[in-house]
Design a protein around this motif. Structure first.
Motif, PDB file in Angstrom:
ATOM      1  N   CYS A  13      84.141  47.522  15.740  1.00  0.00           N
ATOM      2  CA  CYS A  13      84.742  48.739  15.504  1.00  0.00           C
ATOM      3  C   CYS A  13      83.939  49.740  15.207  1.00  0.00           C
ATOM      4  O   CYS A  13      82.840  49.382  14.506  1.00  0.00           O
ATOM      5  CB  CYS A  13      85.858  48.382  14.179  1.00  0.00           C
ATOM      6  N   VAL A  14      84.221  50.967  15.282  1.00  0.00           N
ATOM      7  CA  VAL A  14      83.476  52.045  14.259  1.00  0.00           C
ATOM      8  C   VAL A  14      84.555  52.484  13.391  1.00  0.00           C
ATOM      9  O   VAL A  14      85.601  52.825  13.197  1.00  0.00           O
ATOM     10  CB  VAL A  14      83.595  53.515  15.562  1.00  0.00           C
ATOM     11  N   LEU A  15      83.768  51.948  12.246  1.00  0.00           N
ATOM     12  CA  LEU A  15      84.470  51.899  10.915  1.00  0.00           C
ATOM     13  C   LEU A  15      84.469  53.035  10.147  1.00  0.00           C
ATOM     14  O   LEU A  15      83.045  53.763  10.194  1.00  0.00           O
ATOM     15  CB  LEU A  15      83.976  50.709   9.949  1.00  0.00           C
ATOM     16  N   TRP A  16      85.429  53.673   9.734  1.00  0.00           N
ATOM     17  CA  TRP A  16      85.337  54.933   9.052  1.00  0.00           C
ATOM     18  C   TRP A  16      86.186  55.008   7.787  1.00  0.00           C
ATOM     19  O   TRP A  16      86.870  54.222   7.494  1.00  0.00           O
ATOM     20  CB  TRP A  16      85.768  56.157  10.021  1.00  0.00           C
ATOM     21  N   ARG A  17      85.924  56.032   7.112  1.00  0.00           N
ATOM     22  CA  ARG A  17      86.609  56.292   5.724  1.00  0.00           C
ATOM     23  C   ARG A  17      86.548  57.894   5.500  1.00  0.00           C
ATOM     24  O   ARG A  17      85.861  58.530   6.012  1.00  0.00           O
ATOM     25  CB  ARG A  17      86.018  55.681   4.735  1.00  0.00           C
ATOM     26  N   ARG A  18      87.649  58.324   4.740  1.00  0.00           N
ATOM     27  CA  ARG A  18      87.754  59.629   4.523  1.00  0.00           C
ATOM     28  C   ARG A  18      86.778  60.006   3.410  1.00  0.00           C
ATOM     29  O   ARG A  18      86.391  59.152   2.388  1.00  0.00           O
ATOM     30  CB  ARG A  18      89.307  59.906   3.966  1.00  0.00           C
ATOM     31  N   ALA A  19      86.215  61.122   3.506  1.00  0.00           N
ATOM     32  CA  ALA A  19      85.128  61.555   2.693  1.00  0.00           C
ATOM     33  C   ALA A  19      85.119  63.104   2.328  1.00  0.00           C
ATOM     34  O   ALA A  19      85.925  63.725   3.073  1.00  0.00           O
ATOM     35  CB  ALA A  19      83.915  61.298   3.193  1.00  0.00           C
ATOM     36  N   ASP A  66      88.016  45.560   4.656  1.00  0.00           N
ATOM     37  CA  ASP A  66      89.469  45.187   5.312  1.00  0.00           C
ATOM     38  C   ASP A  66      89.474  46.656   5.850  1.00  0.00           C
ATOM     39  O   ASP A  66      89.375  47.589   5.434  1.00  0.00           O
ATOM     40  CB  ASP A  66      90.449  44.859   4.150  1.00  0.00           C
ATOM     41  N   CYS A  67      90.050  46.536   7.275  1.00  0.00           N
ATOM     42  CA  CYS A  67      90.375  47.619   7.904  1.00  0.00           C
ATOM     43  C   CYS A  67      91.623  47.805   8.679  1.00  0.00           C
ATOM     44  O   CYS A  67      92.254  46.765   8.805  1.00  0.00           O
ATOM     45  CB  CYS A  67      89.040  47.751   8.947  1.00  0.00           C
ATOM     46  N   ARG A  68      92.051  48.995   9.033  1.00  0.00           N
ATOM     47  CA  ARG A  68      93.392  49.263   9.856  1.00  0.00           C
ATOM     48  C   ARG A  68      92.915  49.775  10.986  1.00  0.00           C
ATOM     49  O   ARG A  68      92.333  51.064  11.216  1.00  0.00           O
ATOM     50  CB  ARG A  68      94.139  50.204   9.110  1.00  0.00           C
ATOM     51  N   LYS A  85      76.980  41.606  28.767  1.00  0.00           N
ATOM     52  CA  LYS A  85      77.626  41.407  27.624  1.00  0.00           C
ATOM     53  C   LYS A  85      78.451  42.772  27.735  1.00  0.00           C
ATOM     54  O   LYS A  85      78.405  43.892  28.062  1.00  0.00           O
ATOM     55  CB  LYS A  85      76.681  41.878  26.508  1.00  0.00           C
ATOM     56  N   GLN A  86      80.001  42.368  27.448  1.00  0.00           N
ATOM     57  CA  GLN A  86      80.954  43.194  27.127  1.00  0.00           C
ATOM     58  C   GLN A  86      81.483  43.394  25.920  1.00  0.00           C
ATOM     59  O   GLN A  86      81.732  42.224  25.227  1.00  0.00           O
ATOM     60  CB  GLN A  86      82.192  42.933  28.081  1.00  0.00           C
ATOM     61  N   VAL A  87      81.499  44.521  25.202  1.00  0.00           N
ATOM     62  CA  VAL A  87      81.848  44.692  23.766  1.00  0.00           C
ATOM     63  C   VAL A  87      82.922  45.817  23.780  1.00  0.00           C
ATOM     64  O   VAL A  87      82.888  46.879  24.071  1.00  0.00           O
ATOM     65  CB  VAL A  87      80.756  45.382  22.747  1.00  0.00           C
ATOM     66  N   ARG A  88      84.162  45.357  23.305  1.00  0.00           N
ATOM     67  CA  ARG A  88      85.243  46.166  23.007  1.00  0.00           C
ATOM     68  C   ARG A  88      85.207  46.795  21.727  1.00  0.00           C
ATOM     69  O   ARG A  88      85.054  45.947  20.825  1.00  0.00           O
ATOM     70  CB  ARG A  88      86.624  45.320  23.737  1.00  0.00           C
ATOM     71  N   TYR A  89      85.628  47.964  21.754  1.00  0.00           N
ATOM     72  CA  TYR A  89      85.641  48.667  20.284  1.00  0.00           C
ATOM     73  C   TYR A  89      86.861  49.289  20.046  1.00  0.00           C
ATOM     74  O   TYR A  89      87.609  49.805  21.053  1.00  0.00           O
ATOM     75  CB  TYR A  89      84.628  49.669  20.278  1.00  0.00           C
ATOM     76  N   TRP A  90      86.963  49.560  18.820  1.00  0.00           N
ATOM     77  CA  TRP A  90      88.516  50.258  18.049  1.00  0.00           C
ATOM     78  C   TRP A  90      87.815  51.163  16.964  1.00  0.00           C
ATOM     79  O   TRP A  90      87.039  50.738  16.385  1.00  0.00           O
ATOM     80  CB  TRP A  90      89.383  49.224  17.730  1.00  0.00           C
ATOM     81  N   ALA A  91      88.458  52.159  16.826  1.00  0.00           N
ATOM     82  CA  ALA A  91      88.400  52.984  15.770  1.00  0.00           C
ATOM     83  C   ALA A  91      89.232  52.218  14.564  1.00  0.00           C
ATOM     84  O   ALA A  91      90.135  51.448  14.787  1.00  0.00           O
ATOM     85  CB  ALA A  91      89.249  54.229  15.743  1.00  0.00           C
ATOM     86  N   ALA A  92      88.536  52.149  13.449  1.00  0.00           N
ATOM     87  CA  ALA A  92      89.117  51.481  12.314  1.00  0.00           C
ATOM     88  C   ALA A  92      88.657  52.032  11.074  1.00  0.00           C
ATOM     89  O   ALA A  92      87.632  52.359  10.706  1.00  0.00           O
ATOM     90  CB  ALA A  92      88.758  49.777  12.210  1.00  0.00           C
ATOM     91  N   GLU A  93      89.937  52.288  10.174  1.00  0.00           N
ATOM     92  CA  GLU A  93      89.748  52.795   8.945  1.00  0.00           C
ATOM     93  C   GLU A  93      89.592  51.733   7.951  1.00  0.00           C
ATOM     94  O   GLU A  93      90.328  50.816   7.851  1.00  0.00           O
ATOM     95  CB  GLU A  93      90.855  53.676   8.374  1.00  0.00           C
ATOM     96  N   ALA A  94      88.590  51.899   7.040  1.00  0.00           N
ATOM     97  CA  ALA A  94      88.131  50.816   5.852  1.00  0.00           C
ATOM     98  C   ALA A  94      89.215  51.207   5.065  1.00  0.00           C
ATOM     99  O   ALA A  94      89.514  52.417   4.265  1.00  0.00           O
ATOM    100  CB  ALA A  94      86.648  51.184   5.359  1.00  0.00           C
TER     101      ALA A  94
END
Length: 139
Positions: A13-19, A66-68, A85-94
């Protein structure tokens, strides 16, 4: 005749949070001492594991968060140790959690998107920052 090997399947995941930053968000990058690199949290899938479930598991293991999960992001394809190698990604909010250094990941940084682009070791990881911003309608 050699039979082509199936690619190694991984997810993350590309893990993100509000800032309170100019961009309104921060992106988590992990440092892996084994490779000496900065990357998005990711890892190999277990046999029969769903890619999204594996991505969420890897985020928890590597970051303590934990992420959404949200929008799917581009899939990365590259060679690792001579194997596809194959890497699947999702956006995910912490949404909760705390980082604890471990043998796989010794540091975690929360960075602005611009800083994250600069910190990422591999060029192939940088477009994921832009894909996240587009998915969140911030690009």
């Amino acid at each position: 005749m050699t039979v082509p090997q199936k690619p190694v399947r991984a997810a993350g995941c590309v893990l993100w949070r509000r800032a309170a930053s100019e961009d309104g968000l921060e992106i988590a990058l992990v440092h892996r001492p084994k490779y000496g690199d900065w990357s998005h949290p990711k890892g190999k899938l277990k046999r029969g594991e769903d890619a999204l479930a594996g991505a969420v598991r890897e985020v928890a293991e590597e970051t303590g968060m934990d992420c959404r999960p949200g929008a799917p992001l581009p899939t990365a394809h590259y060679l690792a140790n001579g194997r596809a190698k194959q890497v699947r990604y999702w956006a995910a909010e912490a949404v909760a959690g705390a980082f604890v250094p471990n043998s796989e990941v010794d540091r975690l940084l929360w960075l602005s998107p611009a800083e994250a682009r600069c910190y990422l070791t591999h060029e192939r990881d940088r477009p994921l920052v832009d894909a996240l911003l587009a998915a969140l309608h911030l690009a």
